[in-house]
Design an enzyme around this catalytic site. Structure first.
Site: not given
Ligand SMILES: NC(=O)c1ccc[n+]([C@@H]2O[C@H](COP(=O)([O-])OP(=O)(O)OC[C@H]3O[C@@H](n4cnc5c(N)ncnc54)[C@H](O)[C@@H]3O)[C@@H](O)[C@H]2O)c1
Length: 383
Positions: A123, A144, A156, A195
């Site tokens: 993000s 993104h 993005e 963001n």
């Molecule tokens: N939640 C949002 O609204 C949002 C929106 C856009 C981008 N993001 C970005 O997306 C990314 C993930 O966010 P999220 O909200 O899905 O988080 P989340 O915590 O819901 O999911 C992350 C997952 O990754 C897994 N994980 C941890 N280490 C790992 C590895 N080495 N290999 C594979 N999987 C692994 C975890 O077990 C978990 O299931 C972050 O960088 C976040 O900033 C989030």
């Protein structure tokens, strides 16, 4: 490699974003490998994909046969090497922690085919820094998606310092194939477009609560009465307070200390009250979406303050050369936020002078430099 050469997409992480991105890739007809670190996370991601596809069948957006074909195209893995060994394009969606992202990219570099593009769904983090963990930074890019990926149109596409034009174009084309609206970010800058532009709003939301200016219900009710589908505090809960917290920390380190998370936000994260995903955050989500009592709306709160802060920050992206045009910024904000108009479209209606005055007042009232109106805002002409 051309976009037509992409046959298999690997997604790292089966969480909120990873399972959604995997589903988007399935809907676009790709073979997908989804990897997480424990079977229970994979199972949860898998059941969320199935539930979502069932809903699409119900709404007659896809057929039962389509659904079956998509699920047959999906493989899941715990072993990272197995998950990417024949992938053409990898999208990483692991937690927003730089060291973890670097570890994952180092492993991907070693295990994925030479031609594979490695994309991060980060993000806010630096694509250049993530790419530094690999030996092929030309093939590392930001891709993104927005939450939930199946519904939100914006993607993005972010250029790290060493990302090649071919990688940018391929990623852009892939987003189009996924039926998304891609927008190019030419310079690797914290928070990219969406963001970054909403970050000053988050500073204000943090301060209003911290200083007792208003309660979440008062602001959310006011914004909903003004037509917002969700109040800003409710949205923070929906996205995850840990996500907001990490984004703010990142901005605080890379942009300005103004972004340092409010102490109430830190306390919520420390207590594991992360919003919708844990059943409690700013609101109680244990019985579903919180009911916001619209009669509590703070009538003397002017929603234009959020617009003013967004337009002001948007002008910084143009001044800094992060994005090429005001149109691209409007397109990103419309498709990332599900709103009807972008900041520059709104600015034309409201008037730059009025917005500059609001920013000036906010900067003085809260003592926050980030709120100060830019040259462009004061001049009232977009470069
Ligand atoms: N939640 C949002 O609204 C949002 C929106 C856009 C981008 N993001 C970005 O997306 C990314 C993930 O966010 P999220 O909200 O899905 O988080 P989340 O915590 O819901 O999911 C992350 C997952 O990754 C897994 N994980 C941890 N280490 C790992 C590895 N080495 N290999 C594979 N999987 C692994 C975890 O077990 C978990 O299931 C972050 O960088 C976040 O900033 C989030």
């Amino acid at each position: 490699m051309k976009v037509a050469d992409i046959k298999k997409i690997a997604v790292m992480g089966a969480g909120d974003m990873g399972h959604g991105i995997a589903e988007v890739a399935l809907l676009a007809g790709y073979k997908v490998a989804m990897r997480d670190i424990e079977q229970r996370f994979i199972d949860k991601g898998l059941s969320r994909i199935k539930e979502s596809l069932d809903k699409l069948v119900e709404k007659q957006k896809i057929t039962e046969e389509n659904k079956k074909a998509m699920l047959a195209n999906l493989q899941t893995f715990i072993d990272i090497g197995e998950s990417v060994k024949d992938a053409d394009f990898v999208i990483e969606a692991v937690p927003e922690i730089m060291d973890l992202k670097k570890q994952v990219f180092q492993a991907l570099d070693a295990a994925a085919p030479k031609h594979a593009i490695l994309a991060s769904n980060t993000s806010t983090m630096s694509i250049t820094e993530i790419a530094s963990a690999t030996k092929k930074p030309k093939q590392v890019v930001g891709m993104h998606f927005f939450n939930p990926p199946v519904l939100m149109k914006l993607v993005e596409v972010i250029k790290g310092k060493k990302t090649s034009e071919a990688t940018m174009q391929l990623t852009y084309d892939l987003a189009l194939r996924m039926n998304k609206v891609p927008v190019r970010i030419e310079k690797d800058s914290p928070g990219f477009i969406y963001n970054r532009i909403t970050a000053p709003t988050n500073i204000l939301l943090g301060l209003m609560l911290e200083r007792g200016v208003a309660t979440p219900v008062e602001i959310d009710a006011r914004m909903k009465r003004a037509g917002a589908p969700m109040g800003p505090y409710e949205l923070m809960d929906y996205i995850g307070l840990d996500v907001s917290y990490h984004i703010a920390r990142n901005f605080s380190e890379r942009l300005s200390r103004d972004h340092e998370p409010a102490s109430w936000l830190k306390a919520k994260v420390d207590a594991g009250e992360l919003g919708k995903k844990t059943g409690r955050g700013i609101y109680d989500w244990s019985k579903g979406r919180p009911e916001i009592d619209l009669s509590k709306a703070k009538e003397d709160f002017d929603p234009t303050v959020f617009t003013a802060l967004q337009v002001n920050e948007a002008t910084k992206l143009l001044e800094e050369g992060v994005v090429k045009s005001a149109n691209d910024i409007d397109k990103a904000m419309i498709n990332g936020g599900g709103v009807a108009a972008g900041p520059f479209q709104l600015a034309k209606e409201i008037g730059y002078d009025k917005l500059a005055k609001i920013c000036d007042d906010l900067a003085q009232k809260f003592g926050i430099k980030t709120f100060e109106p830019t040259r462009t805002l004061k001049r009232g002409r977009v470069p």
